[in-house]
Design a protein around this motif. Structure first.
Motif, PDB file in Angstrom:
ATOM      1  N   GLU A  51     -44.361 103.037 -63.806  1.00 20.46           N
ATOM      2  CA  GLU A  51     -44.922 101.994 -64.672  1.00 20.46           C
ATOM      3  C   GLU A  51     -44.594 102.258 -66.151  1.00 20.46           C
ATOM      4  OE1 GLU A  51     -46.937  99.171 -63.617  1.00 20.46           O
ATOM      5  OE2 GLU A  51     -46.371  98.701 -65.679  1.00 20.46           O
ATOM      6  N   TYR A  72     -42.640  98.759 -60.215  1.00 19.56           N
ATOM      7  CA  TYR A  72     -43.230  99.743 -61.136  1.00 19.56           C
ATOM      8  C   TYR A  72     -44.442 100.366 -60.468  1.00 19.56           C
ATOM      9  CZ  TYR A  72     -40.221  97.355 -64.449  1.00 19.56           C
ATOM     10  OH  TYR A  72     -39.132  96.826 -65.066  1.00 19.56           O
ATOM     11  N   VAL A  73     -44.434 101.666 -60.417  1.00 22.97           N
ATOM     12  CA  VAL A  73     -45.485 102.360 -59.656  1.00 22.97           C
ATOM     13  C   VAL A  73     -46.149 103.423 -60.511  1.00 22.97           C
ATOM     14  CG1 VAL A  73     -44.207 101.999 -57.509  1.00 22.97           C
ATOM     15  CG2 VAL A  73     -43.944 104.159 -58.779  1.00 22.97           C
ATOM     16  N   GLU A  82     -47.596 104.090 -53.620  1.00 18.60           N
ATOM     17  CA  GLU A  82     -46.875 102.841 -53.881  1.00 18.60           C
ATOM     18  C   GLU A  82     -45.390 102.997 -53.559  1.00 18.60           C
ATOM     19  OE1 GLU A  82     -48.372 100.876 -57.752  1.00 18.60           O
ATOM     20  OE2 GLU A  82     -48.987 102.987 -57.916  1.00 18.60           O
TER      21      GLU A  82
HETATM   22 CA   LIG Z   1     -47.879  99.315 -60.060  1.00 19.43          CA
END
Ligand SMILES: [Ca+2]
Ligand SMILES: [Ca+2]
Ligand SMILES: [Ca+2]
Ligand SMILES: [Ca+2]
Ligand SMILES: [Ca+2]
Ligand SMILES: [Ca+2]
Ligand SMILES: [Ca+2]
Ligand SMILES: [Ca+2]
Ligand SMILES: [Ca+2]
Ligand SMILES: [Ca+2]
Ligand SMILES: [Ca+2]
Ligand SMILES: [Ca+2]
Lengths: 198, 198, 198, 198, 198, 198
Positions: D154, D175-176, D181
């Motif tokens: 992210e 985006y993690v 995720e």
């Molecule tokens: Ca995320």
């Protein structure tokens, strides 16, 4: 300092002769046993070649246990530690080989080492003694320390002959070619005080 | 020094030829056994490649135990120590390979090595013998040491032909391509004195 | 030297192509088995990356034992030694990967490697073959050694097309993308002489 | 080269993004299992930090086995080998962390990794994903290799916003902030061909 | 970034204060357990002294297990991994000692660490806390990261008194002399979510 | 700082005297026990020679367990950790030898060390105490730290005689030649608080 060299109450303590950048010196090889599984520890700020001498000495004893009257089962039941004071001085080279082997024979037989005796020589795996350098400087150091007898390789005899007689007077030299001769001179029949029964 | 090279009473002692920055020299490979669990110790101030030669020699013997008449169970019951005097001299390179393998065959068979014999050559894992450098200097050193027979790789034959005949007169050369030829020349039928029964 | 490359009687010997600062060269990968507990020894004066190639080859074989018809229990009962003569030459880089894997497949199956065949290529852990450098120099060395067939990565095909035809005439090229193709070309159906029953 | 990134038949192969002195590049993380006792081998000419990433990934999986549906007894019965081709290129840095962990999850679950997906990000021991550098160069390399989807931290979103739109058109970004995720995006429900039953 | 420091759901995550060549910074110490035999792994691109801090923390906990209410049998059944993100930054020095010990106490008790708390201090083997350097820079970094409470060695109190009041306003300082005080401040009574029953 | 040197409630904490490039200093030797299998860990940013001192001290105790009233079975049931704060300062040399041995005797007997006592001297494997350097600087540091009694090697007596009387007034010196004398002075009859029953 004299009592240092005259005292032989403790097993495994043998006097060697060293040659450093600042001249000859005497050094001690010390070895002790503790209950264990057969490891060997080597200390004293030693270089690679001097550590190898300790390994050679130990393996020679293991391979020839019967010749020295040592029960080979002992090797698996005790750890051996070989130390060379003084820790602040880096030390290297093969010339402590016969001193280390003598130390270990004294340790495993719990016999006293002869008093006032010093030695210098490389050991080989088959028990031959090889000549080493710095003989003149080592002899002068031995005299200063009031050593009385010195074991050298036969091939170092010529180095002694080149030294002025006044420097060697009062010293007895034993010229040897193999470790058995070293042991015959250095290890007494007498057990050390409080000898351990291994 | 002569008796050094003529004596073959001890298993595992073989004469090699070395080439150093100051010319040719002879060296000994020594090996001994002690009761243990199959470890190998290598000493003598050796570089990485020369230590690898010892490993190759040992693994070749283990992989071909039957060919040499060695009971493979022996490998797990003894530790092997290979040493190359003289400790003060750093040594490296692959040319002691066949000398190390000969030493180990003598050790594990407890057979005498042929007297007055020296050798130099790289060993490979499949037992081939490879040529090495410094042949002329090594031959001169061998003559000075009164060596009588020399084992070389077939590919080094050309190096001998380039040497003046007076330098090689009196020397017998054995040109080989694999280790079996080395063993055939170097290992006698006779057991060493006080041969260990492994 | 010809017989070196024509002889395939011994399991585990495979011809590789190397690229050194002085041009192309051929090299051998040798591997042997000895009774043991599954250790791997690597010798030949190899750098870190070349040692990693041997590890990758060994692990790939272990992970795909069934594909090669190898009983996985064998891995725990034998030690493997991989050696690359000539010890005096430092060697590094990933390009011996497929040669090492071929050597190990021959070793564990005891099958002969195809005669007069050489190869160069990086291996990956999933069996893909990657392109390598120095192709022109390696091909010239292969011709000098009378190699007949060469295995290369498909991605090296373009490097061959850039070489003058006279340098590649008489050579058969096998362009591959994964190890199975290498094995299909290189490993014969025929067992080596005196094949070990693992 | 396209099939390299579209093929996901093999467990443990994941595409990462690297940033080297000569620009961005794609790299693969490969991992395999072999019967063993739980050792981990890491190859690919990796520096200390990149090796640590592999250790972190492995330990994270061991500590969270239940979360990933992995029977923890598996860890003691198999050896894991993680490799990063190409061996000739030294590699270092923490940015392959999430790629390595994804590789191991695929390996231990034998699930396919999503096709045409690449990723870059540091992993922490508690599963957080940290931002990494060289994002622009990595994205360009991904486009050249026809990658379709990219996983980033992210905190790297801002780096993407600074890139000209034409360079990122056609790419989907995920985006993690933590590994769960990553796994949700990257690991499919489908088992690989010839899945091993661990 | 705020949630990073406010979240304490995971055992073993503690906020430390670091002092680097580019100023103060906050860092996390993370630790996890996995089934094993009592090994400890340390990652995060750490220097020798910082690794020693982890060893000291672990040994202190083992020697004082009862004081912390930890069943000593746990130490033999789990492996511990301590990691310090971010891997690209080399880290060294003793000042993370009390942070590491707090991390391990949280890990082995599965208790939450107090929110919005940071700390810096060297630990000794008998549990004393020693002062460390870079206090001003560390405090500024802590404020930027919205830390609320800080644990420091009593001997660092003088360093805080030298800082302008506006820089320390809103921060609560805990001055300690031994680890028990650190634990009393930092470890809450509350178990973490999904606490493992060790 | 005074209570640091007056407190002797914890086993294994002994005050030494160090000599660094910036003058004399006092240092602590700390040692602790944890349940284990007899390993020894040494921390404190120590050089090779200082680590050797710890090894020598430990082996001397093991070899002379009966002399110190220690049950030798204890050595196999506990791990020992020796630490020398402060981790940021590199430390080396043999002069902490007698301090380390005193620490270990206190640890294994759980006896208090005498208050307000400091010491410096090299230990040998047979228990002799050797002289060390930097005596004047060490004495000044000891006075600053309100040390009352100091143990030195007999051979360092001459160094004290060269120091102005005002610098040594109020200090009691114990000149020793072997470790038994050190122990007689330093180890009290009183057990530490919460003594462990080993
Ligand atoms: Ca995320
Ligand atoms: Ca001296
Ligand atoms: Ca004689
Ligand atoms: Ca010579
Ligand atoms: Ca022939
Ligand atoms: Ca060649
Ligand atoms: Ca093809
Ligand atoms: Ca590439
Ligand atoms: Ca940061
Ligand atoms: Ca306080
Ligand atoms: Ca200090
Ligand atoms: Ca006295």
């Amino acid at each position: 300092e004299r009592d240092k060299y005259e005292n032989n109450d403790v097993a495994g303590v043998v006097t060697g002769l060293a040659w450093t950048s600042v001249g000859g010196d005497i050094l001690f090889i010390e070895s002790i046993l503790s209950k264990g599984k057969g490891t060997m520890t080597i200390t004293g700020n030693l270089g690679k070649v001097m550590k190898e001498s300790a390994t050679i000495a130990m393996e020679f004893i293991k391979s020839n246990a019967d010749r020295f009257g040592i029960n080979p089962e002992v090797f698996d039941k005790y750890n051996v530690h070989i130390h060379v004071p003084e820790g602040a001085t880096p030390k290297d080279g093969p010339s402590a080989g016969i001193t280390m082997l003598t130390s270990l024979v004294s340790l495993f037989t719990q016999k006293k080492v002869k008093k006032s005796l010093a030695m210098t020589g490389e050991i080989t795996l088959r028990g031959k003694v090889l000549p080493v350098g710095g003989i003149k400087e080592k002899i002068l150091a031995a005299k200063r320390a009031r050593i009385k007898e010195i074991i050298l390789c036969e091939d170092n005899r010529k180095d002694i002959l080149e030294i002025k007689e006044e420097y060697v007077s009062g010293l007895t030299f034993h010229y040897v070619t193999d470790m058995q001769e070293v042991i015959d001179v250095a290890i007494t029949e007498e057990s050390v005080k409080n000898a351990k029964s291994l």
